[in-house]
Design a protein around this motif. Sequence first.
Motif, PDB file in Angstrom:
ATOM      1  N   ASN A  73      43.734  44.330  25.789  1.00  0.00           N
ATOM      2  CA  ASN A  73      44.054  45.378  25.711  1.00  0.00           C
ATOM      3  C   ASN A  73      43.830  46.596  25.544  1.00  0.00           C
ATOM      4  O   ASN A  73      43.700  47.321  24.926  1.00  0.00           O
ATOM      5  CB  ASN A  73      46.152  45.345  25.188  1.00  0.00           C
ATOM      6  N   ILE A  74      41.795  45.843  24.889  1.00  0.00           N
ATOM      7  CA  ILE A  74      41.120  46.533  24.737  1.00  0.00           C
ATOM      8  C   ILE A  74      40.620  47.762  25.946  1.00  0.00           C
ATOM      9  O   ILE A  74      39.686  46.392  26.927  1.00  0.00           O
ATOM     10  CB  ILE A  74      40.086  45.872  23.527  1.00  0.00           C
ATOM     11  N   PRO A  75      40.614  48.524  26.408  1.00  0.00           N
ATOM     12  CA  PRO A  75      39.690  49.458  27.612  1.00  0.00           C
ATOM     13  C   PRO A  75      38.967  48.511  28.146  1.00  0.00           C
ATOM     14  O   PRO A  75      38.795  48.808  28.861  1.00  0.00           O
ATOM     15  CB  PRO A  75      40.024  51.002  27.106  1.00  0.00           C
ATOM     16  N   ALA A  76      37.454  49.107  26.892  1.00  0.00           N
ATOM     17  CA  ALA A  76      36.671  48.489  26.847  1.00  0.00           C
ATOM     18  C   ALA A  76      37.130  46.841  27.742  1.00  0.00           C
ATOM     19  O   ALA A  76      35.595  47.079  29.049  1.00  0.00           O
ATOM     20  CB  ALA A  76      35.039  49.060  26.265  1.00  0.00           C
ATOM     21  N   PHE A  77      37.197  46.219  27.238  1.00  0.00           N
ATOM     22  CA  PHE A  77      37.120  44.784  28.059  1.00  0.00           C
ATOM     23  C   PHE A  77      38.043  44.841  29.210  1.00  0.00           C
ATOM     24  O   PHE A  77      37.200  44.229  29.699  1.00  0.00           O
ATOM     25  CB  PHE A  77      37.865  43.979  27.083  1.00  0.00           C
ATOM     26  N   GLN A  78      38.892  45.713  29.313  1.00  0.00           N
ATOM     27  CA  GLN A  78      39.956  45.621  30.475  1.00  0.00           C
ATOM     28  C   GLN A  78      38.770  46.001  32.067  1.00  0.00           C
ATOM     29  O   GLN A  78      38.956  45.795  33.154  1.00  0.00           O
ATOM     30  CB  GLN A  78      41.359  47.133  30.287  1.00  0.00           C
ATOM     31  N   ASP A  79      37.985  47.086  31.560  1.00  0.00           N
ATOM     32  CA  ASP A  79      37.308  48.180  32.187  1.00  0.00           C
ATOM     33  C   ASP A  79      35.977  46.427  32.584  1.00  0.00           C
ATOM     34  O   ASP A  79      35.593  46.252  33.917  1.00  0.00           O
ATOM     35  CB  ASP A  79      36.102  48.908  31.458  1.00  0.00           C
ATOM     36  N   THR A  80      35.258  45.810  31.771  1.00  0.00           N
ATOM     37  CA  THR A  80      34.470  44.822  32.159  1.00  0.00           C
ATOM     38  C   THR A  80      35.428  43.659  33.081  1.00  0.00           C
ATOM     39  O   THR A  80      34.360  43.815  34.352  1.00  0.00           O
ATOM     40  CB  THR A  80      33.681  44.010  31.172  1.00  0.00           C
ATOM     41  N   TYR A  81      36.217  42.987  32.364  1.00  0.00           N
ATOM     42  CA  TYR A  81      37.046  42.249  33.226  1.00  0.00           C
ATOM     43  C   TYR A  81      37.945  42.542  35.063  1.00  0.00           C
ATOM     44  O   TYR A  81      37.570  42.347  35.866  1.00  0.00           O
ATOM     45  CB  TYR A  81      38.220  42.172  32.616  1.00  0.00           C
ATOM     46  N   GLY A  82      38.065  43.706  34.939  1.00  0.00           N
ATOM     47  CA  GLY A  82      39.127  44.254  36.077  1.00  0.00           C
ATOM     48  C   GLY A  82      37.040  44.428  37.029  1.00  0.00           C
ATOM     49  O   GLY A  82      37.450  43.568  37.837  1.00  0.00           O
ATOM     50  N   ILE A  84      34.675  42.605  36.718  1.00  0.00           N
ATOM     51  CA  ILE A  84      34.323  41.492  37.966  1.00  0.00           C
ATOM     52  C   ILE A  84      35.089  41.551  38.877  1.00  0.00           C
ATOM     53  O   ILE A  84      34.656  40.454  39.630  1.00  0.00           O
ATOM     54  CB  ILE A  84      33.864  40.462  36.642  1.00  0.00           C
ATOM     55  N   ALA A  85      36.385  41.267  38.665  1.00  0.00           N
ATOM     56  CA  ALA A  85      37.423  40.980  39.187  1.00  0.00           C
ATOM     57  C   ALA A  85      36.960  41.923  40.271  1.00  0.00           C
ATOM     58  O   ALA A  85      37.241  41.230  41.311  1.00  0.00           O
ATOM     59  CB  ALA A  85      38.744  41.156  38.353  1.00  0.00           C
ATOM     60  N   TYR A  86      36.632  42.958  40.801  1.00  0.00           N
ATOM     61  CA  TYR A  86      36.663  43.918  42.073  1.00  0.00           C
ATOM     62  C   TYR A  86      35.705  43.438  42.609  1.00  0.00           C
ATOM     63  O   TYR A  86      35.705  43.153  43.430  1.00  0.00           O
ATOM     64  CB  TYR A  86      36.018  44.857  40.990  1.00  0.00           C
ATOM     65  N   LEU A  87      34.239  42.633  42.498  1.00  0.00           N
ATOM     66  CA  LEU A  87      33.209  42.831  42.540  1.00  0.00           C
ATOM     67  C   LEU A  87      33.317  40.860  42.950  1.00  0.00           C
ATOM     68  O   LEU A  87      32.436  40.558  43.930  1.00  0.00           O
ATOM     69  CB  LEU A  87      32.294  42.480  41.199  1.00  0.00           C
ATOM     70  N   ARG A  88      34.132  40.346  42.100  1.00  0.00           N
ATOM     71  CA  ARG A  88      34.077  38.723  42.899  1.00  0.00           C
ATOM     72  C   ARG A  88      35.946  38.996  44.093  1.00  0.00           C
ATOM     73  O   ARG A  88      36.193  38.085  44.437  1.00  0.00           O
ATOM     74  CB  ARG A  88      34.978  37.640  41.884  1.00  0.00           C
ATOM     75  N   GLY A  89      36.246  40.279  44.590  1.00  0.00           N
ATOM     76  CA  GLY A  89      37.589  40.092  45.466  1.00  0.00           C
ATOM     77  C   GLY A  89      38.898  40.540  45.184  1.00  0.00           C
ATOM     78  O   GLY A  89      39.248  40.137  45.943  1.00  0.00           O
ATOM     79  N   ASP A  90      38.918  40.250  43.972  1.00  0.00           N
ATOM     80  CA  ASP A  90      40.679  39.989  42.976  1.00  0.00           C
ATOM     81  C   ASP A  90      40.457  40.978  42.953  1.00  0.00           C
ATOM     82  O   ASP A  90      41.038  42.036  41.672  1.00  0.00           O
ATOM     83  CB  ASP A  90      40.948  38.846  41.672  1.00  0.00           C
ATOM     84  N   LEU A  91      41.313  42.083  43.848  1.00  0.00           N
ATOM     85  CA  LEU A  91      41.911  42.771  43.834  1.00  0.00           C
ATOM     86  C   LEU A  91      42.989  43.484  43.156  1.00  0.00           C
ATOM     87  O   LEU A  91      42.889  44.884  42.186  1.00  0.00           O
ATOM     88  CB  LEU A  91      41.758  44.028  45.216  1.00  0.00           C
ATOM     89  N   ASP A  92      44.235  43.087  43.618  1.00  0.00           N
ATOM     90  CA  ASP A  92      44.921  43.035  42.203  1.00  0.00           C
ATOM     91  C   ASP A  92      45.064  43.278  41.238  1.00  0.00           C
ATOM     92  O   ASP A  92      45.479  43.411  40.320  1.00  0.00           O
ATOM     93  CB  ASP A  92      45.956  41.818  42.698  1.00  0.00           C
ATOM     94  N   ILE A  93      44.596  42.335  40.653  1.00  0.00           N
ATOM     95  CA  ILE A  93      43.680  41.511  38.917  1.00  0.00           C
ATOM     96  C   ILE A  93      42.732  43.274  38.648  1.00  0.00           C
ATOM     97  O   ILE A  93      42.424  43.313  37.150  1.00  0.00           O
ATOM     98  CB  ILE A  93      42.799  40.586  38.115  1.00  0.00           C
ATOM     99  N   ALA A  94      41.713  43.303  39.454  1.00  0.00           N
ATOM    100  CA  ALA A  94      40.843  44.574  39.187  1.00  0.00           C
ATOM    101  C   ALA A  94      42.192  45.606  39.384  1.00  0.00           C
ATOM    102  O   ALA A  94      41.615  46.709  37.891  1.00  0.00           O
ATOM    103  CB  ALA A  94      39.819  44.508  40.935  1.00  0.00           C
ATOM    104  N   LEU A  95      42.572  46.247  40.047  1.00  0.00           N
ATOM    105  CA  LEU A  95      43.797  47.474  40.214  1.00  0.00           C
ATOM    106  C   LEU A  95      44.017  47.347  38.550  1.00  0.00           C
ATOM    107  O   LEU A  95      44.404  48.738  37.888  1.00  0.00           O
ATOM    108  CB  LEU A  95      43.980  47.957  40.956  1.00  0.00           C
ATOM    109  N   ARG A  96      44.921  46.728  38.162  1.00  0.00           N
ATOM    110  CA  ARG A  96      45.495  46.205  37.048  1.00  0.00           C
ATOM    111  C   ARG A  96      44.867  46.513  35.430  1.00  0.00           C
ATOM    112  O   ARG A  96      45.170  47.598  34.990  1.00  0.00           O
ATOM    113  CB  ARG A  96      45.621  44.996  36.630  1.00  0.00           C
ATOM    114  N   ASN A  97      43.706  45.467  35.997  1.00  0.00           N
ATOM    115  CA  ASN A  97      42.772  46.003  34.570  1.00  0.00           C
ATOM    116  C   ASN A  97      42.335  47.587  34.423  1.00  0.00           C
ATOM    117  O   ASN A  97      42.095  48.301  33.610  1.00  0.00           O
ATOM    118  CB  ASN A  97      41.554  45.262  34.801  1.00  0.00           C
ATOM    119  N   LEU A  98      41.459  48.233  35.745  1.00  0.00           N
ATOM    120  CA  LEU A  98      40.837  49.401  35.670  1.00  0.00           C
ATOM    121  C   LEU A  98      41.637  50.747  35.921  1.00  0.00           C
ATOM    122  O   LEU A  98      41.197  51.775  35.359  1.00  0.00           O
ATOM    123  CB  LEU A  98      40.031  49.533  37.502  1.00  0.00           C
ATOM    124  N   ARG A  99      42.503  50.294  36.531  1.00  0.00           N
ATOM    125  CA  ARG A  99      43.837  51.121  35.818  1.00  0.00           C
ATOM    126  C   ARG A  99      44.206  51.989  34.280  1.00  0.00           C
ATOM    127  O   ARG A  99      44.238  53.047  33.825  1.00  0.00           O
ATOM    128  CB  ARG A  99      45.062  50.998  36.861  1.00  0.00           C
TER     129      ARG A  99
END
Length: 178
Positions: A73-82, A84-99
């Motif tokens: 729940n740390i925003p900097a970590f959510q950005d990194t993980y989100g 990477i999920a975006y770059l891997r094509g996992d849009l649902d996980i990317a959107l949730r984390n990046l939001r």
Amino acid sequence: IPEGANLLWAKASYLEQRGDLDAAIGIYERLYALDSDSVVIANNLASLLTTQRADDESIARAYRISRRLRDSNIPAFQDTYGWIAYLRGDLDIALRNLRDAAAGLPDDALVQYHFARALEADGRAAEAAQRYATALELAGDDPREAFRIARERMANLQASLAETAGALSEEGDSAIVE
């Protein structure tokens, strides 16, 4: 103290600020080899790998390193993980984390850019254009490639939205005439 973690960390931060990201990645690789349990080192390495490189091998390595960040729940970590999920094509996980990252780091231009990219990929053009505008306002004259891309993507989205609005207006006008 050539392997002193604090000195290496300071040097990596200095190199990152100067824009020498490959050298910073090299130091974070050394730090990660010394302490692969450090979540902060893992985050910084994974983030820099995907900021500086776009090849499949770097993205796969960043993903392996960042998996421990997935429930953070740390925003900097959510950005990194989100991101990477975006770059891997996992849009649902990317959107949730990046939001969540964008909400937690509202003054971070790169985080706002990452969220804009995910919104655009999700077909949410108006939201993406607005988020690109926010990112660019925060970035100011930051010369990083992400913000050059943001300017282009925002202009394309705005033109497309204007064209769509114009077409809808014309359809409405022709329906009134009939």
